[in-house]
Design an enzyme around this catalytic site. Structure first.
Site, short mmCIF file in Angstrom:
data_model
loop_
_atom_site.label_atom_id
_atom_site.label_comp_id
_atom_site.label_asym_id
_atom_site.label_seq_id
_atom_site.Cartn_x
_atom_site.Cartn_y
_atom_site.Cartn_z
N ASP A 31 -7.89 10.15 -7.95
CA ASP A 31 -7.18 9.72 -6.83
C ASP A 31 -7.88 8.86 -5.61
O ASP A 31 -8.67 9.63 -5.21
CB ASP A 31 -6.58 11.07 -6.43
N VAL A 32 -7.36 7.68 -5.53
CA VAL A 32 -8.20 7.10 -4.51
C VAL A 32 -8.08 7.64 -3.05
O VAL A 32 -8.82 6.97 -2.18
CB VAL A 32 -7.61 5.38 -4.60
N ASN A 39 -6.53 -1.39 -8.36
CA ASN A 39 -5.06 -1.53 -8.55
C ASN A 39 -4.34 -0.39 -8.39
O ASN A 39 -3.00 -0.44 -8.15
CB ASN A 39 -5.07 -1.87 -10.15
N VAL A 76 6.77 -8.03 -10.39
CA VAL A 76 6.34 -7.78 -11.53
C VAL A 76 7.34 -6.54 -12.02
O VAL A 76 7.65 -5.70 -11.51
CB VAL A 76 4.95 -7.47 -11.57
N SER A 95 -0.11 -8.31 -3.38
CA SER A 95 0.88 -8.76 -3.58
C SER A 95 1.28 -10.20 -2.55
O SER A 95 0.60 -9.98 -1.52
CB SER A 95 1.95 -7.75 -2.96
N LYS A 153 -0.66 -4.08 2.76
CA LYS A 153 -0.98 -5.12 1.93
C LYS A 153 -1.72 -6.27 2.58
O LYS A 153 -2.70 -6.79 2.16
CB LYS A 153 -0.05 -5.63 0.89
N ILE A 185 0.69 -2.55 -14.20
CA ILE A 185 -0.19 -3.63 -14.36
C ILE A 185 -1.63 -2.99 -14.61
O ILE A 185 -2.51 -3.69 -15.67
CB ILE A 185 -0.36 -4.27 -12.98
N TYR A 214 4.95 -1.25 3.34
CA TYR A 214 4.11 -1.68 2.30
C TYR A 214 3.73 -2.93 2.46
O TYR A 214 2.47 -3.18 2.23
CB TYR A 214 5.09 -1.82 1.13
#
Length: 232
Positions: A45-46, A68, A163, A117, A134, A8, A130
């Site tokens: 790198d976050v 993202n 996706v 998501s 989110k 994405i 996960y």
């Protein structure tokens, strides 16, 4: 834009360019090259505070921040290490990046887009840790929206279904293309949609969500925050 090298994120870079962006700062963990001179690669790198700060110092002005970058490990609920990694990237990575760029965004009365998501709204048995991360990132998004609204800023949550990326579950469920999702995300931002449902599986939920008790409660709770004046 974080996580800009694939999936994405890569599609969002191309869509931004197609829509006439003057400059796209593409944050990736690995070196990136792009043929369009409007793209400025950033090593980002976050989960690395030093890299986030270096990225901020490399950006002169910013109108839109797209968070993202994400990770999906498909671990079971008993895997605490997977939960911690999901939270480190999907929640704290988004939080730290946003806080670091907030002065630039405040100056421009900019826009924040958090790519989340449908798992933020309901647990996903295939990857429960996960989903937890989110859901936490969605709560962060709502909190940012309420806190920043008085400063003339917009905060969007992208609530995508499956996706076609390398993070997608390896099942036969239909998956939207990254190109169509990127278009829908930018359309949603332009339309002022606080929650963006960018694919065929999530889109039918849009109207129900906007008229839901949960959305009404968010608006009610946000009203308790005293608005800050927007300087003209």
């Amino acid at each position: 834009m974080t996580g800009a090298n694939r999936g994405i994120g890569q599609a969002l870079v191309e869509e931004a360019l197609r829509r006439g962006a003057k400059r796209v700062y593409a944050g990736t963990r690995r070196p990136l090259t792009h043929p369009d001179e409007r793209v400025t690669p950033l090593t980002l790198d976050v989960t690395d505070a030093a890299q986030i700060q270096a990225a901020v110092e490399s950006v002169g002005s910013l109108d839109v921040l797209i968070n993202n970058a994400g990770v999906g490990l498909y671990a079971d609920l008993g895997d605490r290490a997977a939960l911690e990694q999901h939270l480190a990237v999907n929640l704290f990575g988004t939080y730290d990046t946003t806080q670091a760029f907030l002065p630039l965004l405040t100056r421009s009365r900019g826009t924040i887009v958090n790519v989340l998501s449908l798992a933020a709204l309901a647990a996903v048995p295939l990857d429960p840790t996960y989903a937890i991360s989110k859901a936490a990132a969605f709560s962060l998004t709502q909190s940012l929206r309420a806190a920043l609204a008085g400063q003339g800023m917009a905060v969007h949550a992208v609530l995508a279904g499956p996706v076609d990326t390398d993070m997608a579950p390896k099942t036969d469920i239909p998956k939207a293309s990254v190109e169509s999702v990127a278009r829908a995300i930018f359309d949603g931002v332009e339309n002022g949609d606080e929650e963006i449902f960018p694919d065929p599986l999530s889109e039918p939920m849009a109207e129900g969500w906007r008229n839901s008790a949960s959305k009404a409660l968010e608006r009610q709770m946000a009203a308790y925050i005293l608005p800050e004046p927007v300087n003209s």
